[in-house]
Design a protein around this motif. Structure first.
Motif, PDB file in Angstrom:
ATOM      1  N   GLN A 127      44.940  45.912  42.988  1.00  0.00           N
ATOM      2  CA  GLN A 127      43.550  45.202  42.359  1.00  0.00           C
ATOM      3  C   GLN A 127      42.266  45.951  42.408  1.00  0.00           C
ATOM      4  O   GLN A 127      42.088  47.004  43.224  1.00  0.00           O
ATOM      5  CB  GLN A 127      43.339  44.021  43.009  1.00  0.00           C
ATOM      6  CG  GLN A 127      43.322  43.982  44.710  1.00  0.00           C
ATOM      7  CD  GLN A 127      41.911  44.174  45.212  1.00  0.00           C
ATOM      8  OE1 GLN A 127      41.015  44.184  44.528  1.00  0.00           O
ATOM      9  NE2 GLN A 127      41.800  44.491  46.474  1.00  0.00           N
ATOM     10  N   THR A 129      39.044  45.833  43.228  1.00  0.00           N
ATOM     11  CA  THR A 129      37.752  45.622  44.237  1.00  0.00           C
ATOM     12  C   THR A 129      38.101  46.672  45.332  1.00  0.00           C
ATOM     13  O   THR A 129      37.218  46.620  46.130  1.00  0.00           O
ATOM     14  CB  THR A 129      37.826  44.275  44.623  1.00  0.00           C
ATOM     15  OG1 THR A 129      38.839  43.674  45.062  1.00  0.00           O
ATOM     16  CG2 THR A 129      37.338  43.424  43.161  1.00  0.00           C
ATOM     17  N   HIS A 136      31.485  47.148  40.091  1.00  0.00           N
ATOM     18  CA  HIS A 136      31.584  46.109  41.005  1.00  0.00           C
ATOM     19  C   HIS A 136      31.280  45.972  42.183  1.00  0.00           C
ATOM     20  O   HIS A 136      31.140  47.231  42.833  1.00  0.00           O
ATOM     21  CB  HIS A 136      33.009  45.523  40.699  1.00  0.00           C
ATOM     22  CG  HIS A 136      34.197  46.605  41.310  1.00  0.00           C
ATOM     23  ND1 HIS A 136      34.830  47.383  40.386  1.00  0.00           N
ATOM     24  CD2 HIS A 136      34.440  47.111  42.381  1.00  0.00           C
ATOM     25  CE1 HIS A 136      35.590  48.040  41.090  1.00  0.00           C
ATOM     26  NE2 HIS A 136      35.179  47.818  42.177  1.00  0.00           N
ATOM     27  N   PHE A 139      34.326  44.268  48.618  1.00  0.00           N
ATOM     28  CA  PHE A 139      35.127  43.290  49.213  1.00  0.00           C
ATOM     29  C   PHE A 139      33.900  43.063  50.455  1.00  0.00           C
ATOM     30  O   PHE A 139      33.696  43.923  51.234  1.00  0.00           O
ATOM     31  CB  PHE A 139      36.504  43.104  49.605  1.00  0.00           C
ATOM     32  CG  PHE A 139      36.778  42.307  50.606  1.00  0.00           C
ATOM     33  CD1 PHE A 139      36.865  40.787  50.433  1.00  0.00           C
ATOM     34  CD2 PHE A 139      37.068  42.460  51.851  1.00  0.00           C
ATOM     35  CE1 PHE A 139      37.198  39.746  50.986  1.00  0.00           C
ATOM     36  CE2 PHE A 139      37.739  41.420  52.680  1.00  0.00           C
ATOM     37  CZ  PHE A 139      37.416  40.112  52.612  1.00  0.00           C
ATOM     38  N   THR A 200      47.225  48.192  37.492  1.00  0.00           N
ATOM     39  CA  THR A 200      46.714  47.063  36.774  1.00  0.00           C
ATOM     40  C   THR A 200      46.801  47.119  35.500  1.00  0.00           C
ATOM     41  O   THR A 200      46.602  48.378  34.855  1.00  0.00           O
ATOM     42  CB  THR A 200      45.483  46.534  37.270  1.00  0.00           C
ATOM     43  OG1 THR A 200      44.410  47.397  36.835  1.00  0.00           O
ATOM     44  CG2 THR A 200      45.433  46.192  38.701  1.00  0.00           C
ATOM     45  N   ASP A 205      42.200  44.217  33.187  1.00  0.00           N
ATOM     46  CA  ASP A 205      41.396  44.772  34.006  1.00  0.00           C
ATOM     47  C   ASP A 205      40.958  46.279  33.382  1.00  0.00           C
ATOM     48  O   ASP A 205      41.603  47.453  34.160  1.00  0.00           O
ATOM     49  CB  ASP A 205      42.267  45.228  35.341  1.00  0.00           C
ATOM     50  CG  ASP A 205      41.362  45.930  36.512  1.00  0.00           C
ATOM     51  OD1 ASP A 205      40.180  45.781  36.381  1.00  0.00           O
ATOM     52  OD2 ASP A 205      41.959  46.522  37.254  1.00  0.00           O
ATOM     53  N   ASP A 358      40.220  39.679  45.879  1.00  0.00           N
ATOM     54  CA  ASP A 358      40.407  39.842  44.496  1.00  0.00           C
ATOM     55  C   ASP A 358      40.272  38.781  43.615  1.00  0.00           C
ATOM     56  O   ASP A 358      39.957  38.837  42.522  1.00  0.00           O
ATOM     57  CB  ASP A 358      41.129  40.963  44.389  1.00  0.00           C
ATOM     58  CG  ASP A 358      42.697  40.458  44.381  1.00  0.00           C
ATOM     59  OD1 ASP A 358      43.019  39.871  45.360  1.00  0.00           O
ATOM     60  OD2 ASP A 358      43.710  40.686  43.575  1.00  0.00           O
ATOM     61  N   GLN A 359      40.476  37.535  44.201  1.00  0.00           N
ATOM     62  CA  GLN A 359      40.824  36.421  43.098  1.00  0.00           C
ATOM     63  C   GLN A 359      39.794  36.147  42.446  1.00  0.00           C
ATOM     64  O   GLN A 359      39.892  35.497  41.162  1.00  0.00           O
ATOM     65  CB  GLN A 359      41.609  35.419  44.208  1.00  0.00           C
ATOM     66  CG  GLN A 359      42.925  35.797  44.831  1.00  0.00           C
ATOM     67  CD  GLN A 359      43.487  34.763  45.758  1.00  0.00           C
ATOM     68  OE1 GLN A 359      42.751  33.958  45.970  1.00  0.00           O
ATOM     69  NE2 GLN A 359      44.455  35.006  46.659  1.00  0.00           N
ATOM     70  N   TYR A 361      37.795  37.912  41.208  1.00  0.00           N
ATOM     71  CA  TYR A 361      37.636  38.638  40.010  1.00  0.00           C
ATOM     72  C   TYR A 361      38.512  38.332  38.882  1.00  0.00           C
ATOM     73  O   TYR A 361      38.021  38.554  37.723  1.00  0.00           O
ATOM     74  CB  TYR A 361      37.878  40.374  40.750  1.00  0.00           C
ATOM     75  CG  TYR A 361      38.229  41.232  39.413  1.00  0.00           C
ATOM     76  CD1 TYR A 361      36.862  41.891  38.874  1.00  0.00           C
ATOM     77  CD2 TYR A 361      39.412  41.574  38.980  1.00  0.00           C
ATOM     78  CE1 TYR A 361      37.006  42.791  37.868  1.00  0.00           C
ATOM     79  CE2 TYR A 361      39.561  42.690  38.034  1.00  0.00           C
ATOM     80  CZ  TYR A 361      38.485  43.099  37.545  1.00  0.00           C
ATOM     81  OH  TYR A 361      38.540  43.938  36.305  1.00  0.00           O
ATOM     82  N   TRP A 362      40.088  38.157  39.432  1.00  0.00           N
ATOM     83  CA  TRP A 362      40.687  37.809  38.325  1.00  0.00           C
ATOM     84  C   TRP A 362      40.393  36.515  37.598  1.00  0.00           C
ATOM     85  O   TRP A 362      40.565  36.402  36.494  1.00  0.00           O
ATOM     86  CB  TRP A 362      42.149  37.741  38.900  1.00  0.00           C
ATOM     87  CG  TRP A 362      42.833  38.897  39.387  1.00  0.00           C
ATOM     88  CD1 TRP A 362      43.023  39.291  40.776  1.00  0.00           C
ATOM     89  CD2 TRP A 362      42.903  40.005  38.547  1.00  0.00           C
ATOM     90  NE1 TRP A 362      43.498  40.506  40.650  1.00  0.00           N
ATOM     91  CE2 TRP A 362      43.509  41.042  39.468  1.00  0.00           C
ATOM     92  CE3 TRP A 362      43.129  40.233  37.046  1.00  0.00           C
ATOM     93  CZ2 TRP A 362      43.863  42.357  38.839  1.00  0.00           C
ATOM     94  CZ3 TRP A 362      43.536  41.609  36.746  1.00  0.00           C
ATOM     95  CH2 TRP A 362      43.885  42.567  37.680  1.00  0.00           C
TER      96      TRP A 362
END
Length: 422
Positions: A127, A129, A136, A139, A200, A205, A358-359, A361-362
């Motif tokens: 992912q 991040t 971006h 985290f 990804t 992404d 990362d959730q 983000y998705w």
């Protein structure tokens, strides 16, 4: 050549490594996976014919139990570094290759083993991040929040170096010193290396290299550009997602439920344990019924279960999502990279209820693409989830999801295997 694949995390961290192992074997390499000892991981890898070297403690028992005290984190980090260093050192060979992802201490242990052996090391992110970029934020660890006045991603990534050193520097450098490796002043960039991979899908992404307006594709990493305070951004190679083909048939009782009426809405939170699974199931069932739809609950680590025994609701355990998702009206889930990609490949609208890391983000990507809806917050009410579902089930959303599905790549593991062996 022997390739050791190492990861410590949930199913979304383990299954992609099995996909890469299969492609490596097809190209004549020897490949094995160092991963947590959870029974479901062992079973999935065994089904795929991939050798598992169990390392560390069960991830499910770890995340399902009470959260560790902050004082426990340094000890746990040091233990993971040691365990993965020892496992990879025993499994890899000089001149071979080591590929690692998952929790940072596990990756650091694998990196130290590769360096000690003289094996080629690749750090892969599943992912985006995880990787420094001016596009971006990093985290944020709750115990070490960033100053609220700092909002520029470039400055935040510079602060992230100090955060990672504070959390993991002692664990990483203590192990390195014990085996005769030089200590690192910046453990984050040592472990990520200057050329990490991103596994990804470039449509879901789009990785943008610093200074470039567009996203990355296969092998597209650009050069190393200068970030804040003179730091170099990594040159990222995006391979595409590593997808493990799943040929398992759906269970007979599930197939019967699907055939008994209109396509249901699937609700599952994968490897996310929830504080109140009974309430989460009630909320989900009420929201789906409000749309006139049947409900299919994925038990997962949240242990979702039927709420009232009605015929319009069915609960299922471990199942082939690649076969299931094309048969449902929508997928409500936590927003893990694997589930997001699988639903996108199926052309099925999604509602993401992001929980951690990362959730979010998705969730934002699915919303931006118009193939689903991002729920605002991790704990929906029946009303808020119903509103999100109405939008996801609208004809326009379904049309966009179906149109995008054909462009999701399935060759990421093959691309990565050829890069490793080329």
């Amino acid at each position: 050549m022997r390739v050791v694949l190492a990861t410590y995390g949930s199913r979304g961290d383990v299954e992609p490594m099995a996909a890469l192992a299969l492609r490596l074997r097809e190209l004549g390499a020897e490949a094995l996976v160092c991963a947590p000892p959870d029974e479901e991981f062992a079973a999935r890898l065994a089904e795929a014919g991939v050798e598992l070297v169990p390392v560390g403690e069960s991830v499910r028992s770890l995340v399902s139990g009470p959260p560790p005290a902050p004082s426990e984190l340094p000890r746990r980090a040091a233990r993971l570094v040691e365990q993965f260093h020892a496992a990879v050192l025993a499994a890899a060979e000089p001149g071979g290759a080591v590929v690692a992802t998952g929790l940072f201490p596990a990756v650091a242990g694998a990196q130290a083993a590769a360096e000690q052996l003289g094996a080629r090391f690749t750090c892969v992110a599943l992912q985006p991040t995880m990787l420094p970029s001016p596009q971006h934020r990093p985290f944020e660890y709750p115990m070490l929040p960033y100053p609220p006045e700092v909002t520029d991603p470039r400055e935040l990534w510079e602060l992230d170096i100090g955060t990672m050193n504070a959390l993991f520097g002692v664990a990483v450098n203590t192990r390195r010193a014990a085996v005769g490796l030089p200590e690192a002043a910046n453990v984050r960039d040592l472990v990520l290396t200057g050329r990490p991979w991103l596994a990804t899908d470039p449509l879901l992404d789009p990785w943008a290299s610093p200074g470039e307006p567009g996203g990355g594709g296969e092998g597209d990493g650009g050069g190393r550009d200068e970030g804040a305070a003179g730091a170099a951004w990594p040159a990222v190679t995006q391979t595409g997602a590593w997808i493990l083909p799943d040929e398992r048939p759906l269970p007979a009782d599930l197939s019967a439920f699907l055939a008994a009426g209109e396509a249901p809405v699937y609700v599952g939170f994968g490897s996310m344990p929830l504080r109140d699974p009974a309430d989460a199931a009630r909320v989900a069932v009420a929201a789906v019924r409000a749309q006139g739809r049947r409900v299919l609950l994925g038990r997962g680590w949240a242990r979702l279960a039927e709420v009232d025994g009605a015929e319009d609701c069915f609960a299922v355990g471990e199942v082939n999502q690649q076969a299931l998702f094309p048969k449902v009206a929508a997928v409500v889930h936590h927003g893990g990279a694997g589930t997001t990609t699988t639903a996108a490949r199926a052309g099925t609208p999604q509602v993401l209820v992001p929980q951690i890391v990362d959730q979010p983000y998705w969730a934002s990507r699915v919303a931006d693409l118009g193939i689903g809806v991002a729920h605002d917050g991790p704990t929906p009410t029946s009303e808020s989830l119903a509103a999100a579902l109405r939008r996801a089930l609208a004809p326009g959303t379904r049309g966009r999801a179906a149109a995008l599905a054909a462009d999701i790549r399935t060759d990421g593991a093959e691309v990565a295997a050829k890069l490793l062996l080329g």
